[in-house]
Design an enzyme around this catalytic site. Structure first.
Site, mmCIF file in Angstrom:
data_model
loop_
_atom_site.group_PDB
_atom_site.id
_atom_site.type_symbol
_atom_site.label_atom_id
_atom_site.label_comp_id
_atom_site.label_asym_id
_atom_site.label_seq_id
_atom_site.Cartn_x
_atom_site.Cartn_y
_atom_site.Cartn_z
ATOM 1 C CE1 TYR A 1 -6.974 2.944 -0.324
ATOM 2 C CE2 TYR A 1 -4.587 3.064 -0.043
ATOM 3 C CZ TYR A 1 -5.704 2.461 -0.603
ATOM 4 O OH TYR A 1 -5.555 1.377 -1.421
ATOM 5 C CD GLU B 1 -2.989 -0.823 -0.064
ATOM 6 O OE1 GLU B 1 -3.053 0.304 -0.605
ATOM 7 O OE2 GLU B 1 -3.656 -1.794 -0.474
ATOM 8 C CG ASP C 1 -7.793 4.571 -3.671
ATOM 9 O OD1 ASP C 1 -9.010 4.449 -3.929
ATOM 10 O OD2 ASP C 1 -6.931 3.801 -4.149
#
Length: 363
Positions: free
Chosen positions: A128, A45, A146
């Site tokens: 996020y 991520e 996002d």
């Protein structure tokens, strides 16, 4: 609990089922999806922030070979860490990642926190990333909002708010707390991301292939090409730069380490300056060498032009080379003479990697 007005008359369960079923059958095979280890999810991520999936895959595979566990990353030397990240850009991401991983090792016994309150205190983890780790790795019904997700939901729910504004992100987080299923939040959140990446794309949404077209309000209203609403960013500032490949009589090249803080902090680069006058930069480089190294140089024609685009800035770099025979420039902790073979050990920004590639070809 009162239902959010944007979800009134929306078939939540049907939408959940259609999206999860599509994701289960059609998701891409990506290395970070091999298991749900929270460390692996976390690294992916961070890498995927502002970076394309195809670009990330080889970096991710190499990074996990270099640092297969939290403990490996926590104890890694920074130069090795930056070298593994070299070319991905936004280097503060990996520095923050290491800082946070060290905290997890020392304060949480090497276990990535399972609550939003705890995980959000770690450096570099925003709303996020927290939601992505909690939902994907731990199966928690937490939103991960996002750009992809906001684009999908703007169309599905016909939301005409500016997604560049923080309040709009908050709006989608509120909606998602009601929209995420309790049973499989991992597949649902990843399904939203995957849908935005593969079908509900920015300029040419593939509505005829969309598994949730039945539920999409923008599609039924003929508004899918008009959403999401997003205000334009400011135009990046252009800067005229000059870089110098300075070579000694032994064929070694001078490299320097950038400052501790600021843009591209602590990466290595060739000596370079911003050009302030409307001229070639030769005179300013000559003056720079005299004041910085007490070296008199004669600089001729440029050997290369490099442009590098940041999100807020454009560097237009004219590159020169010069060989010095008699002057001695002493090494320091942040200044080294290295061979073209040794230079591979140091992490450089992309713009200066291009200089290295050019010089090696010409050598």
């Amino acid at each position: 609990m009162t239902q959010h007005k944007l979800l009134q008359n929306f078939e939540i369960k049907g939408y959940q089922s259609a999206l999860i079923e599509w994701f289960d059958d059609n998701h891409r095979s990506l290395p970070w999806r091999e298991n749900k280890d929270p460390y692996r999810v976390w690294v992916s991520e961070i890498m995927l922030q502002q970076t394309r999936v195809d670009t990330v895959i080889p970096y991710y595979l190499n990074f996990m070979r270099e640092f297969p566990s939290l403990e490996d990353l926590a104890t890694a030397e920074e130069d090795r860490l930056l070298k593994a990240w070299e070319g991905l850009g936004y280097y503060s991401r990996v520095r923050n990642l290491q800082t946070a991983v060290r905290e997890v090792v020392s304060e949480y016994g090497g276990q990535v926190p399972k609550t939003r309150a705890e995980i959000s205190t770690l450096k570099g983890i925003g709303p996020y990333t927290a939601g992505a780790i909690l939902s994907i790795a731990y199966g928690k019904p937490e939103p991960a909002v996002d750009g992809n997700v906001m684009r999908v939901l703007s169309r599905v729910l016909l939301v005409k708010e500016d997604i560049a504004k923080a309040k709009t992100r908050k709006l989608f987080e509120e909606i998602l707390y009601e929209l995420i299923p309790q049973l499989d939040p991992s597949a649902f959140n990843q399904g939203l991301m995957e849908l935005g990446a593969l079908i509900c794309t920015p300029t040419s949404p593939g509505c005829l292939l969309c598994p949730v077209r039945t539920y999409c309000r923008a599609y039924h209203a003929g508004q899918e090409h008009n959403l999401p609403i997003k205000s334009k960013k400011k135009k990046p500032i252009e800067k005229k730069m000059a870089a110098l490949v300075l070579i000694n009589k032994n064929g070694e090249v001078l490299i320097e380490k950038r400052p501790e803080i600021g843009l591209l902090a602590r990466l290595w680069h060739f000596p370079n300056i911003e050009i302030t006058q409307e001229q070639s930069g030769v005179e300013e480089l000559v003056s720079f060498c005299k004041s910085e190294y007490d070296a008199s140089v004669e600089i001729d024609t440029p050997i290369q032009f490099v442009q590098h685009v940041f999100s807020h800035l454009i560097w237009n770099i004219t590159v020169y080379d010069v060989t010095i025979e008699n002057q001695s420039i002493e090494e320091t902790e942040t200044r080294k003479w290295v061979s073209w073979k040794q230079i591979e050990q140091y992490a450089f920004p992309v713009s200066h990697q291009k200089i290295i590639e050019h010089c090696k070809k010409e050598a």
